[in-house]
Enzyme design. Structure first.
Site, PDB file in Angstrom:
ATOM      1  N   VAL A 103      46.416  28.835  33.899  1.00 31.51           N
ATOM      2  CA  VAL A 103      45.164  28.928  34.688  1.00 31.51           C
ATOM      3  C   VAL A 103      44.593  30.342  34.613  1.00 31.51           C
ATOM      4  CG1 VAL A 103      45.886  27.086  36.255  1.00 31.51           C
ATOM      5  CG2 VAL A 103      46.484  29.458  36.808  1.00 31.51           C
ATOM      6  N   ASP A 104      45.214  31.193  33.754  1.00 29.91           N
ATOM      7  CA  ASP A 104      44.862  32.625  33.741  1.00 29.91           C
ATOM      8  C   ASP A 104      43.627  32.943  32.899  1.00 29.91           C
ATOM      9  OD1 ASP A 104      47.822  33.175  31.663  1.00 29.91           O
ATOM     10  OD2 ASP A 104      45.790  32.633  31.035  1.00 29.91           O
ATOM     11  N   HIS A 119      45.375  22.442  33.870  1.00 34.31           N
ATOM     12  CA  HIS A 119      45.714  22.719  35.266  1.00 34.31           C
ATOM     13  C   HIS A 119      44.653  23.545  35.968  1.00 34.31           C
ATOM     14  CE1 HIS A 119      50.240  21.945  34.277  1.00 34.31           C
ATOM     15  NE2 HIS A 119      49.499  20.861  34.234  1.00 34.31           N
ATOM     16  N   CYS A 134      24.914  20.535  53.421  1.00 32.86           N
ATOM     17  CA  CYS A 134      24.940  21.890  54.021  1.00 32.86           C
ATOM     18  C   CYS A 134      25.802  22.833  53.177  1.00 32.86           C
ATOM     19  CB  CYS A 134      25.476  21.828  55.450  1.00 32.86           C
ATOM     20  SG  CYS A 134      27.097  21.046  55.580  1.00 32.86           S
ATOM     21  N   SER A 190      58.395  25.425  29.564  1.00 31.71           N
ATOM     22  CA  SER A 190      59.730  24.855  29.808  1.00 31.71           C
ATOM     23  C   SER A 190      59.708  23.354  29.550  1.00 31.71           C
ATOM     24  CB  SER A 190      60.136  25.119  31.263  1.00 31.71           C
ATOM     25  OG  SER A 190      59.161  24.541  32.128  1.00 31.71           O
ATOM     26  N   ASN A 211      59.842  29.483  21.577  1.00 30.83           N
ATOM     27  CA  ASN A 211      60.345  29.839  22.895  1.00 30.83           C
ATOM     28  C   ASN A 211      61.613  30.678  22.713  1.00 30.83           C
ATOM     29  OD1 ASN A 211      61.384  29.801  25.597  1.00 30.83           O
ATOM     30  ND2 ASN A 211      60.279  27.891  25.980  1.00 30.83           N
ATOM     31  N   PRO A 212      61.729  31.805  23.424  1.00 29.40           N
ATOM     32  CA  PRO A 212      62.959  32.604  23.264  1.00 29.40           C
ATOM     33  C   PRO A 212      64.194  31.924  23.853  1.00 29.40           C
ATOM     34  CG  PRO A 212      61.520  33.597  24.912  1.00 29.40           C
ATOM     35  CD  PRO A 212      60.766  32.480  24.297  1.00 29.40           C
ATOM     36  N   ARG A 213      63.949  30.921  24.710  1.00 27.50           N
ATOM     37  CA  ARG A 213      65.087  30.223  25.330  1.00 27.50           C
ATOM     38  C   ARG A 213      64.959  28.714  25.148  1.00 27.50           C
ATOM     39  NH1 ARG A 213      64.189  34.592  28.184  1.00 27.50           N
ATOM     40  NH2 ARG A 213      62.435  33.831  29.385  1.00 27.50           N
ATOM     41  N   ALA A 229      55.814  34.491  21.889  1.00 28.81           N
ATOM     42  CA  ALA A 229      54.469  34.106  21.445  1.00 28.81           C
ATOM     43  C   ALA A 229      53.777  35.241  20.694  1.00 28.81           C
ATOM     44  CB  ALA A 229      53.650  33.701  22.673  1.00 28.81           C
TER      45      ALA A 229
HETATM   46  N1  APR Z   1      56.988  33.853  24.596  1.00 27.30           N
HETATM   47  C1  APR Z   1      57.171  32.498  24.594  1.00 27.30           C
HETATM   48  N2  APR Z   1      57.798  31.822  25.588  1.00 27.30           N
HETATM   49  C2  APR Z   1      58.246  32.552  26.625  1.00 27.30           C
HETATM   50  C3  APR Z   1      58.091  33.956  26.713  1.00 27.30           C
HETATM   51  C4  APR Z   1      57.419  34.597  25.637  1.00 27.30           C
HETATM   52  N3  APR Z   1      57.228  35.924  25.636  1.00 27.30           N
HETATM   53  N4  APR Z   1      58.652  34.373  27.887  1.00 27.30           N
HETATM   54  C5  APR Z   1      59.124  33.274  28.508  1.00 27.30           C
HETATM   55  N5  APR Z   1      58.902  32.183  27.755  1.00 27.30           N
HETATM   56  C6  APR Z   1      59.217  30.781  28.050  1.00 27.30           C
HETATM   57  C7  APR Z   1      60.385  30.570  28.975  1.00 27.30           C
HETATM   58  O1  APR Z   1      61.596  30.515  28.233  1.00 27.30           O
HETATM   59  C8  APR Z   1      60.038  29.203  29.586  1.00 27.30           C
HETATM   60  O2  APR Z   1      60.581  28.162  28.792  1.00 27.30           O
HETATM   61  O3  APR Z   1      58.102  30.268  28.739  1.00 27.30           O
HETATM   62  C9  APR Z   1      58.514  29.150  29.516  1.00 27.30           C
HETATM   63  C10 APR Z   1      57.855  29.219  30.878  1.00 27.30           C
HETATM   64  O4  APR Z   1      58.205  28.048  31.567  1.00 27.30           O
HETATM   65  P1  APR Z   1      57.609  27.827  33.047  1.00 27.30           P
HETATM   66  O5  APR Z   1      57.779  29.098  33.815  1.00 27.30           O
HETATM   67  O6  APR Z   1      58.211  26.558  33.537  1.00 27.30           O
HETATM   68  O7  APR Z   1      56.048  27.651  32.816  1.00 27.30           O
HETATM   69  P2  APR Z   1      55.309  26.343  32.330  1.00 27.30           P
HETATM   70  O8  APR Z   1      56.130  25.570  31.371  1.00 27.30           O
HETATM   71  O9  APR Z   1      53.949  26.769  31.888  1.00 27.30           O
HETATM   72  O10 APR Z   1      55.157  25.507  33.709  1.00 27.30           O
HETATM   73  C11 APR Z   1      54.374  24.331  33.654  1.00 27.30           C
HETATM   74  O11 APR Z   1      54.497  24.156  36.055  1.00 27.30           O
HETATM   75  O12 APR Z   1      54.460  25.301  38.055  1.00 27.30           O
HETATM   76  C12 APR Z   1      53.721  24.472  37.219  1.00 27.30           C
HETATM   77  O13 APR Z   1      51.395  24.330  37.061  1.00 27.30           O
HETATM   78  C13 APR Z   1      52.479  25.170  36.763  1.00 27.30           C
HETATM   79  O14 APR Z   1      51.408  25.092  34.609  1.00 27.30           O
HETATM   80  C14 APR Z   1      52.655  25.291  35.258  1.00 27.30           C
HETATM   81  C15 APR Z   1      53.624  24.173  34.936  1.00 27.30           C
END
Ligand code: APR
Length: 239
Positions: A103-104, A119, A134, A190, A211-213, A229
């Site tokens: 949403v950024d 979102h 109104c 995630s 994704n790093p994880r 990214a």
């Molecule tokens: N580059 C790529 N991926 C990254 C990086 C990076 N530099 N840093 C972190 N990540 C990964 C993390 O490993 C994680 O898997 O980004 C992911 C972030 O996951 P979330 O925090 O769950 O965010 P997101 O998947 O966007 O959440 C989905 O949940 O809370 C709601 O509406 C909200 O849109 C959001 C939705």
């Protein structure tokens, strides 16, 4: 799987979808939601902040939390990953569609056209209840949150809260893009939240997770690139 092999897939792909999540903006300094130490949901409980019920119960607290995030986002810049996507779209009009859970507004600020924001947007707000005549007759009365001076209708962040429907146009367009693409890059998510995450399972195209994880979508991927990214996307999207 090496980035160079995925770059060949990018070059061969006619239609590409980037499905991005909070990790897309991590290297811009925007906190994610579920990263163990730094994630927003490690500090706050979503039910207390990101639901209509929470807003109706404590409008000032929820408004202030979004105002704080809005101010933080205004201070950051798109990163090399956002810019690589926008540059690719510039060079190859119509070939890459951005579908984001974020949403950024950073994809938009990097210059990506036609971003499908599933979102909503933290930089916009909307009426909480269906506006009466109104409500739109004058600017909302300043406040936390602002309200209609005549009937008290509140302004709320234009984001999709838990339990709310996603915007129908954006979701339908994202589903069509996912169905019609031959490559989907799933970046920085995630995979915990549907229907967004479902797009990576519904597509006919090859799926590459960046994704790093580990993520909940790794099992749906044809390839997983363990990296960030801002590092991987410039590599994958260079001509
Ligand atoms: N580059 C790529 N991926 C990254 C990086 C990076 N530099 N840093 C972190 N990540 C990964 C993390 O490993 C994680 O898997 O980004 C992911 C972030 O996951 P979330 O925090 O769950 O965010 P997101 O998947 O966007 O959440 C989905 O949940 O809370 C709601 O509406 C909200 O849109 C959001 C939705």
């Amino acid at each position: 799987m090496k980035p160079e092999q995925v770059r060949d897939w990018v070059r061969a792909a006619r239609r590409i979808v980037v499905l991005s999540g909070a990790g897309m903006s991590a290297e811009s300094g925007v906190p994610t939601f579920r990263d163990a130490q730094t994630g927003l949901w490690a500090k706050f409980r979503p039910e207390e902040l990101a639901t209509e019920e929470a807003f109706r119960a404590r409008p000032e607290m929820v408004w202030d939390w979004y105002a704080e995030r809005r101010a933080a986002v205004a201070k950051v810049e798109p990163n090399a990953g956002h810019r690589a996507i926008a540059a690719f779209q510039q060079r190859h009009p119509g070939r890459l569609t951005v579908v984001t859970q974020n949403v950024d507004g950073l994809h938009q600020r990097a210059g990506s056209p036609g971003v499908l924001a599933l979102h909503g947007s933290i930089t916009q707000d909307q009426w909480l209840d269906a506006p009466r005549t109104c409500c739109n007759s004058a600017d909302p009365q300043a406040g936390r949150p602002p309200r209609c001076a005549a009937c008290g209708n509140l302004r709320r962040p234009a984001v999709v809260w838990f339990g709310e429907m996603l915007p129908a146009h954006e979701l339908a367009a994202a589903q069509a893009a996912a169905a019609g693409c031959d490559l989907m890059l799933v970046v920085g998510t995630s995979g915990a939240v549907y229907p967004a995450a479902g797009l990576a399972r519904a597509t006919q195209g090859r799926v590459v997770v960046l994704n790093p994880r580990a993520s909940d979508l790794d099992d749906a991927a044809d390839a997983v690139l363990r990296g960030t990214a801002a590092v991987l996307l410039p590599l994958l999207l260079q001509d």
